[in-house]
Design a protein around this motif. Structure first.
Motif, mmCIF file in Angstrom:
data_model
loop_
_atom_site.group_PDB
_atom_site.id
_atom_site.type_symbol
_atom_site.label_atom_id
_atom_site.label_comp_id
_atom_site.label_asym_id
_atom_site.label_seq_id
_atom_site.Cartn_x
_atom_site.Cartn_y
_atom_site.Cartn_z
ATOM 1 N N UNK A 1 0.856 -1.179 0.000
ATOM 2 C CA UNK A 1 0.000 0.000 0.000
ATOM 3 C C UNK A 1 0.891 1.226 0.000
ATOM 4 N N UNK A 2 0.461 2.281 -0.706
ATOM 5 C CA UNK A 2 1.264 3.495 -0.734
ATOM 6 C C UNK A 2 0.415 4.672 -1.189
ATOM 7 N N UNK A 3 0.943 5.847 -0.943
ATOM 8 C CA UNK A 3 0.364 7.073 -1.467
ATOM 9 C C UNK A 3 0.663 7.120 -2.965
ATOM 10 N N UNK A 4 -0.317 7.425 -3.757
ATOM 11 C CA UNK A 4 -0.117 7.414 -5.210
ATOM 12 C C UNK A 4 0.880 8.464 -5.684
ATOM 13 N N UNK A 5 1.228 9.428 -4.847
ATOM 14 C CA UNK A 5 2.207 10.447 -5.213
ATOM 15 C C UNK A 5 3.626 10.112 -4.754
ATOM 16 N N UNK A 6 3.811 8.969 -4.085
ATOM 17 C CA UNK A 6 5.161 8.600 -3.662
ATOM 18 C C UNK A 6 6.019 8.335 -4.903
ATOM 19 N N UNK A 7 7.304 8.483 -4.727
ATOM 20 C CA UNK A 7 8.214 8.327 -5.868
ATOM 21 C C UNK A 7 8.129 6.927 -6.464
ATOM 22 N N UNK A 8 8.123 5.887 -5.631
ATOM 23 C CA UNK A 8 8.065 4.531 -6.181
ATOM 24 C C UNK A 8 6.716 4.257 -6.830
ATOM 25 N N UNK A 9 5.635 4.822 -6.294
ATOM 26 C CA UNK A 9 4.318 4.616 -6.907
ATOM 27 C C UNK A 9 4.263 5.254 -8.294
ATOM 28 N N UNK B 1 -13.782 -4.008 6.226
ATOM 29 C CA UNK B 1 -13.170 -2.894 6.944
ATOM 30 C C UNK B 1 -11.917 -2.397 6.225
ATOM 31 N N UNK B 2 -11.113 -3.317 5.699
ATOM 32 C CA UNK B 2 -9.898 -2.922 4.988
ATOM 33 C C UNK B 2 -10.222 -2.187 3.693
ATOM 34 N N UNK B 3 -11.207 -2.693 2.949
ATOM 35 C CA UNK B 3 -11.610 -2.028 1.711
ATOM 36 C C UNK B 3 -12.102 -0.613 2.025
ATOM 37 N N UNK B 4 -12.918 -0.479 3.059
ATOM 38 C CA UNK B 4 -13.437 0.833 3.446
ATOM 39 C C UNK B 4 -12.310 1.768 3.881
ATOM 40 N N UNK B 5 -11.344 1.234 4.606
ATOM 41 C CA UNK B 5 -10.233 2.064 5.070
ATOM 42 C C UNK B 5 -9.412 2.593 3.902
ATOM 43 N N UNK B 6 -9.188 1.760 2.906
ATOM 44 C CA UNK B 6 -8.428 2.197 1.734
ATOM 45 C C UNK B 6 -9.240 3.211 0.933
ATOM 46 N N UNK B 7 -10.524 2.933 0.753
ATOM 47 C CA UNK B 7 -11.386 3.864 0.018
ATOM 48 C C UNK B 7 -11.499 5.204 0.734
ATOM 49 N N UNK B 8 -11.330 5.201 2.053
ATOM 50 C CA UNK B 8 -11.450 6.423 2.838
ATOM 51 C C UNK B 8 -10.254 7.355 2.718
ATOM 52 N N UNK B 9 -9.198 6.926 2.061
ATOM 53 C CA UNK B 9 -8.013 7.771 1.874
ATOM 54 C C UNK B 9 -7.838 7.965 0.365
ATOM 55 N N UNK B 10 -8.286 9.089 -0.164
ATOM 56 C CA UNK B 10 -8.319 9.273 -1.627
ATOM 57 C C UNK B 10 -6.998 9.023 -2.354
ATOM 58 N N UNK B 11 -5.866 9.293 -1.727
ATOM 59 C CA UNK B 11 -4.573 9.126 -2.416
ATOM 60 C C UNK B 11 -3.960 7.748 -2.218
ATOM 61 N N UNK B 12 -4.583 6.909 -1.405
ATOM 62 C CA UNK B 12 -4.012 5.593 -1.109
ATOM 63 C C UNK B 12 -4.353 4.600 -2.223
ATOM 64 N N UNK B 13 -3.360 3.800 -2.594
ATOM 65 C CA UNK B 13 -3.538 2.774 -3.623
ATOM 66 C C UNK B 13 -2.807 1.511 -3.200
ATOM 67 N N UNK B 14 -3.217 0.425 -3.823
ATOM 68 C CA UNK B 14 -2.485 -0.830 -3.715
ATOM 69 C C UNK B 14 -1.600 -0.936 -4.948
ATOM 70 N N UNK B 15 -0.440 -1.544 -4.770
ATOM 71 C CA UNK B 15 0.466 -1.797 -5.881
ATOM 72 C C UNK B 15 0.748 -3.289 -5.906
ATOM 73 N N UNK B 16 0.281 -3.938 -6.972
ATOM 74 C CA UNK B 16 0.468 -5.372 -7.125
ATOM 75 C C UNK B 16 1.800 -5.602 -7.814
ATOM 76 N N UNK B 17 2.606 -6.468 -7.198
ATOM 77 C CA UNK B 17 3.933 -6.817 -7.705
ATOM 78 C C UNK B 17 3.908 -8.292 -8.089
ATOM 79 N N UNK B 18 3.796 -8.562 -9.387
ATOM 80 C CA UNK B 18 3.716 -9.932 -9.888
ATOM 81 C C UNK B 18 5.118 -10.426 -10.235
ATOM 82 N N UNK B 19 5.476 -11.556 -9.674
ATOM 83 C CA UNK B 19 6.841 -12.070 -9.832
ATOM 84 C C UNK B 19 7.085 -12.560 -11.256
ATOM 85 N N UNK B 20 8.124 -12.033 -11.859
ATOM 86 C CA UNK B 20 8.596 -12.534 -13.149
ATOM 87 C C UNK B 20 9.770 -13.489 -12.955
ATOM 88 N N UNK B 21 10.690 -13.129 -12.047
ATOM 89 C CA UNK B 21 11.836 -13.983 -11.734
ATOM 90 C C UNK B 21 12.156 -13.806 -10.260
#
Length: 168
Positions: free
Chosen positions: A45-53, A113-133
């Motif tokens: 989870x991260x702020x969508x404005x973070x550098x890595x996001x 509760x988790x879905x609601x908590x994430x939706x309650x923070x407009x800038x918060x996003x999930x970042x899915x990291x799918x393994x390639x190697x």
């Protein structure tokens, strides 16, 4: 003696933080984030404005490492990754959160509760990291020659072991 895949699964099951590597116009960047296990990868989870996001959204890739921070130097161990990466927001958050592997699963009320908590923070996003190697430390090379090396592991087998493990 555990196989490299068993070692990787054990580390991922026991640890909680991944150091994510990305790059942008300013250069390389790393950031530690708490992760949850998904089939074939993980999410943070991260702020969508973070550098890595912003770098993930722009490039669609990331790298990462999860390591056993409690190990002695002679027993150092960790898992390194090359990821396909993407941002998840809106209604897709529920799908990601409900797909978690047993270690990180929650009941229906916890999920809501988790879905609601994430939706309650407009800038918060999930970042899915799918393994390639994926790779583990080559502990034999380290112990015998002091050489920092890696062994590639079968990521599908690692995630099969994680999926088969019981909730913790």
């Amino acid at each position: 003696m555990p196989s490299p895949e068993q070692r990787a699964a054990g580390i991922l099951a026991a640890e909680r933080f991944v150091v994510i590597g990305t790059a942008d116009a300013e250069g390389p960047w790393t950031a530690a984030a708490q992760y949850r296990l998904l089939p074939g990868g993980l999410y943070v989870e991260s702020d969508r404005e973070s550098r890595h996001a912003r770098a993930i959204v722009s490039a669609g890739v990331a790298s990462g490492v999860v390591y056993d921070s409690s190990a002695d130097v002679s027993d150092a161990d960790g898992v390194q990754f090359a990821f396909r990466a993407r941002e998840v927001g809106g209604a897709a958050v529920h799908d990601v959160l409900s797909a978690r592997l047993p270690r990180d699963a929650v009941d229906a009320s916890g999920l809501a509760a988790e879905v609601a908590a994430i939706a309650g923070i407009p800038r918060k996003r999930l970042y899915v990291l799918e393994v390639e190697r994926a790779y583990v430390f080559d502990r034999d090379a380290w112990r015998s020659r002091g050489t920092d090396a890696r062994i590639e592991v079968d990521a599908a087998l690692v995630w099969g072991l994680l999926a088969a493990s019981t909730a913790r």
